[in-house]
Motif scaffolding. Sequence first.
Motif, PDB file in Angstrom:
ATOM      1  N   ALA A 236     154.802  29.902  93.661  1.00  0.00           N
ATOM      2  CA  ALA A 236     153.653  29.250  94.305  1.00  0.00           C
ATOM      3  C   ALA A 236     153.745  29.384  95.814  1.00  0.00           C
ATOM      4  O   ALA A 236     152.730  29.625  96.485  1.00  0.00           O
ATOM      5  CB  ALA A 236     153.593  27.776  93.887  1.00  0.00           C
ATOM      6  N   ASP A 237     154.931  29.235  96.360  1.00  0.00           N
ATOM      7  CA  ASP A 237     155.110  29.350  97.813  1.00  0.00           C
ATOM      8  C   ASP A 237     154.722  30.742  98.308  1.00  0.00           C
ATOM      9  O   ASP A 237     154.087  30.880  99.360  1.00  0.00           O
ATOM     10  CB  ASP A 237     156.562  29.057  98.197  1.00  0.00           C
ATOM     11  CG  ASP A 237     156.918  27.583  98.075  1.00  0.00           C
ATOM     12  OD1 ASP A 237     155.979  26.757  97.995  1.00  0.00           O
ATOM     13  OD2 ASP A 237     158.112  27.260  98.058  1.00  0.00           O
ATOM     14  N   ALA A 238     155.087  31.771  97.536  1.00  0.00           N
ATOM     15  CA  ALA A 238     154.757  33.134  97.935  1.00  0.00           C
ATOM     16  C   ALA A 238     153.248  33.354  97.922  1.00  0.00           C
ATOM     17  O   ALA A 238     152.699  34.029  98.807  1.00  0.00           O
ATOM     18  CB  ALA A 238     155.443  34.135  97.013  1.00  0.00           C
ATOM     19  N   CYS A 239     152.575  32.771  96.952  1.00  0.00           N
ATOM     20  CA  CYS A 239     151.112  32.895  96.877  1.00  0.00           C
ATOM     21  C   CYS A 239     150.450  32.213  98.077  1.00  0.00           C
ATOM     22  O   CYS A 239     149.548  32.775  98.716  1.00  0.00           O
ATOM     23  CB  CYS A 239     150.599  32.283  95.573  1.00  0.00           C
ATOM     24  SG  CYS A 239     151.100  33.156  94.078  1.00  0.00           S
ATOM     25  N   VAL A 240     150.890  31.004  98.357  1.00  0.00           N
ATOM     26  CA  VAL A 240     150.323  30.250  99.486  1.00  0.00           C
ATOM     27  C   VAL A 240     150.562  31.004 100.795  1.00  0.00           C
ATOM     28  O   VAL A 240     149.651  31.152 101.621  1.00  0.00           O
ATOM     29  CB  VAL A 240     150.934  28.839  99.553  1.00  0.00           C
ATOM     30  CG1 VAL A 240     150.516  28.131 100.838  1.00  0.00           C
ATOM     31  CG2 VAL A 240     150.512  28.017  98.339  1.00  0.00           C
ATOM     32  N   LYS A 241     151.774  31.507 100.973  1.00  0.00           N
ATOM     33  CA  LYS A 241     152.105  32.221 102.204  1.00  0.00           C
ATOM     34  C   LYS A 241     151.319  33.515 102.343  1.00  0.00           C
ATOM     35  O   LYS A 241     150.967  33.929 103.455  1.00  0.00           O
ATOM     36  CB  LYS A 241     153.613  32.496 102.255  1.00  0.00           C
ATOM     37  CG  LYS A 241     154.441  31.237 102.495  1.00  0.00           C
ATOM     38  CD  LYS A 241     155.933  31.549 102.478  1.00  0.00           C
ATOM     39  CE  LYS A 241     156.759  30.271 102.686  1.00  0.00           C
ATOM     40  NZ  LYS A 241     158.215  30.532 102.605  1.00  0.00           N
ATOM     41  N   ALA A 242     151.023  34.169 101.219  1.00  0.00           N
ATOM     42  CA  ALA A 242     150.258  35.410 101.263  1.00  0.00           C
ATOM     43  C   ALA A 242     148.864  35.168 101.834  1.00  0.00           C
ATOM     44  O   ALA A 242     148.368  35.942 102.667  1.00  0.00           O
ATOM     45  CB  ALA A 242     150.154  36.019  99.869  1.00  0.00           C
ATOM     46  N   VAL A 243     148.232  34.094 101.400  1.00  0.00           N
ATOM     47  CA  VAL A 243     146.891  33.776 101.904  1.00  0.00           C
ATOM     48  C   VAL A 243     146.979  33.326 103.365  1.00  0.00           C
ATOM     49  O   VAL A 243     146.158  33.711 104.198  1.00  0.00           O
ATOM     50  CB  VAL A 243     146.219  32.710 101.030  1.00  0.00           C
ATOM     51  CG1 VAL A 243     144.842  32.346 101.591  1.00  0.00           C
ATOM     52  CG2 VAL A 243     146.081  33.209  99.594  1.00  0.00           C
ATOM     53  N   GLU A 244     147.996  32.533 103.679  1.00  0.00           N
ATOM     54  CA  GLU A 244     148.176  32.097 105.066  1.00  0.00           C
ATOM     55  C   GLU A 244     148.384  33.288 105.989  1.00  0.00           C
ATOM     56  O   GLU A 244     147.822  33.344 107.094  1.00  0.00           O
ATOM     57  CB  GLU A 244     149.374  31.145 105.158  1.00  0.00           C
ATOM     58  CG  GLU A 244     149.128  29.771 104.546  1.00  0.00           C
ATOM     59  CD  GLU A 244     150.359  28.883 104.611  1.00  0.00           C
ATOM     60  OE1 GLU A 244     151.464  29.420 104.880  1.00  0.00           O
ATOM     61  OE2 GLU A 244     150.226  27.667 104.387  1.00  0.00           O
ATOM     62  N   GLU A 245     149.185  34.246 105.545  1.00  0.00           N
ATOM     63  CA  GLU A 245     149.451  35.437 106.362  1.00  0.00           C
ATOM     64  C   GLU A 245     148.183  36.265 106.542  1.00  0.00           C
ATOM     65  O   GLU A 245     147.930  36.820 107.618  1.00  0.00           O
ATOM     66  CB  GLU A 245     150.544  36.290 105.705  1.00  0.00           C
ATOM     67  CG  GLU A 245     151.033  37.424 106.581  1.00  0.00           C
ATOM     68  CD  GLU A 245     152.257  38.125 106.015  1.00  0.00           C
ATOM     69  OE1 GLU A 245     152.560  39.232 106.492  1.00  0.00           O
ATOM     70  OE2 GLU A 245     152.891  37.575 105.093  1.00  0.00           O
ATOM     71  N   THR A 246     147.375  36.332 105.489  1.00  0.00           N
ATOM     72  CA  THR A 246     146.108  37.063 105.568  1.00  0.00           C
ATOM     73  C   THR A 246     145.200  36.457 106.620  1.00  0.00           C
ATOM     74  O   THR A 246     144.646  37.155 107.482  1.00  0.00           O
ATOM     75  CB  THR A 246     145.406  37.048 104.193  1.00  0.00           C
ATOM     76  OG1 THR A 246     146.217  37.713 103.229  1.00  0.00           O
ATOM     77  CG2 THR A 246     144.042  37.724 104.272  1.00  0.00           C
ATOM     78  N   VAL A 247     145.032  35.146 106.557  1.00  0.00           N
ATOM     79  CA  VAL A 247     144.138  34.454 107.491  1.00  0.00           C
ATOM     80  C   VAL A 247     144.692  34.520 108.919  1.00  0.00           C
ATOM     81  O   VAL A 247     143.947  34.673 109.884  1.00  0.00           O
ATOM     82  CB  VAL A 247     143.913  33.000 107.045  1.00  0.00           C
ATOM     83  CG1 VAL A 247     143.097  32.232 108.079  1.00  0.00           C
ATOM     84  CG2 VAL A 247     143.202  32.975 105.695  1.00  0.00           C
ATOM     85  N   LYS A 248     145.999  34.422 109.055  1.00  0.00           N
ATOM     86  CA  LYS A 248     146.610  34.524 110.380  1.00  0.00           C
ATOM     87  C   LYS A 248     146.369  35.907 110.970  1.00  0.00           C
ATOM     88  O   LYS A 248     146.106  36.047 112.181  1.00  0.00           O
ATOM     89  CB  LYS A 248     148.115  34.255 110.286  1.00  0.00           C
ATOM     90  CG  LYS A 248     148.841  34.326 111.623  1.00  0.00           C
ATOM     91  CD  LYS A 248     150.329  34.027 111.462  1.00  0.00           C
ATOM     92  CE  LYS A 248     151.059  34.104 112.788  1.00  0.00           C
ATOM     93  NZ  LYS A 248     152.524  33.829 112.635  1.00  0.00           N
TER      94      LYS A 248
END
Length: 310
Positions: free
Chosen positions: A81-93
């Motif tokens: 779950a953490d990897a999924c959340v971070k993937a979207v966060e990295e995309t938006v960043k």
Amino acid sequence: MPLPSAPDLTNRVAIITGASRGIGREVALALASRGCHVVIAAKTVQAHPTLPGTIYTVCSEIESKYPNVRALPVVVDLRSADACVKAVEETVKHFGRVDVLVNNASALWWQNMIDTPTSKYDLINGINARGAFIMTRECMKHMLKNKWGRVVSMGPPLPKSYTEYAGKTAYYMSKCGMSMVALGAAAEGEGSNITGNALWPATIIESLAATNFKLGERDTWRKASILADCVVQLCGDARTTGETLIDDLYLAKLGMSQREIRETYNLDPSKEVPRFLAPSADGKTSGGDWKIKRGDVKKLKKDLEVSARL
């Protein structure tokens, strides 16, 4: 009649899971060809002799073909779950937005319930249904804010006949979960210009999985571009939402003839392909045959032997 003009996706941003090879890579290339920036979200960071392609090679391929498009490699294990959340966060960043999510990555398991260990059940549901849900949940936050979004899950229509579950109960629980995630996005995104659809092939698609699992003869397969073209069209189709689509039926609805579909996508254009995965009028598919067993490439020989005896 050809397809409608492909939509202009310049400066849109798409996340495609499982995009280091196969169908995911094809979808990423198709979106990039329309000007869409793409996030290649997958596990593979080092080339493997039997599994060519990494998140980095696909990004390089895209940026070399489409200089105005940016491709971002992101390591994602959908079980985390953490990897999924971070993937979207990295995309938006990196891009400031996310507009399209293609839930493509998934695990195959065609076995009877009594031959499905809990660990395998947890694996396929963790990757397929749970992974797609978390990725969609995180992307929806930004889509709702921006009042625009497209969610596509590579999932099947919900079976209409109980016999469809034979030999695929755990698999359908996971894959139909992916479809339900897209339908949920459609319901919760209604009024915010967000669509959600499940997309499923009528027959086997050319891929490493199809090759490694020996899923029939190559001349009965179709090119991965049929799914990629469907995804591109769905990005420009604001009216189609909340549906479980079969690839060739969707393209036919848009105006392609059966001859055009055959000549464009069949590996052998001289042959009609069997509709191995598409449900018929009674809700059954030939792919629902419980005698067809697949799940672990290392045990493929045993699966083939068992299938032959049934």
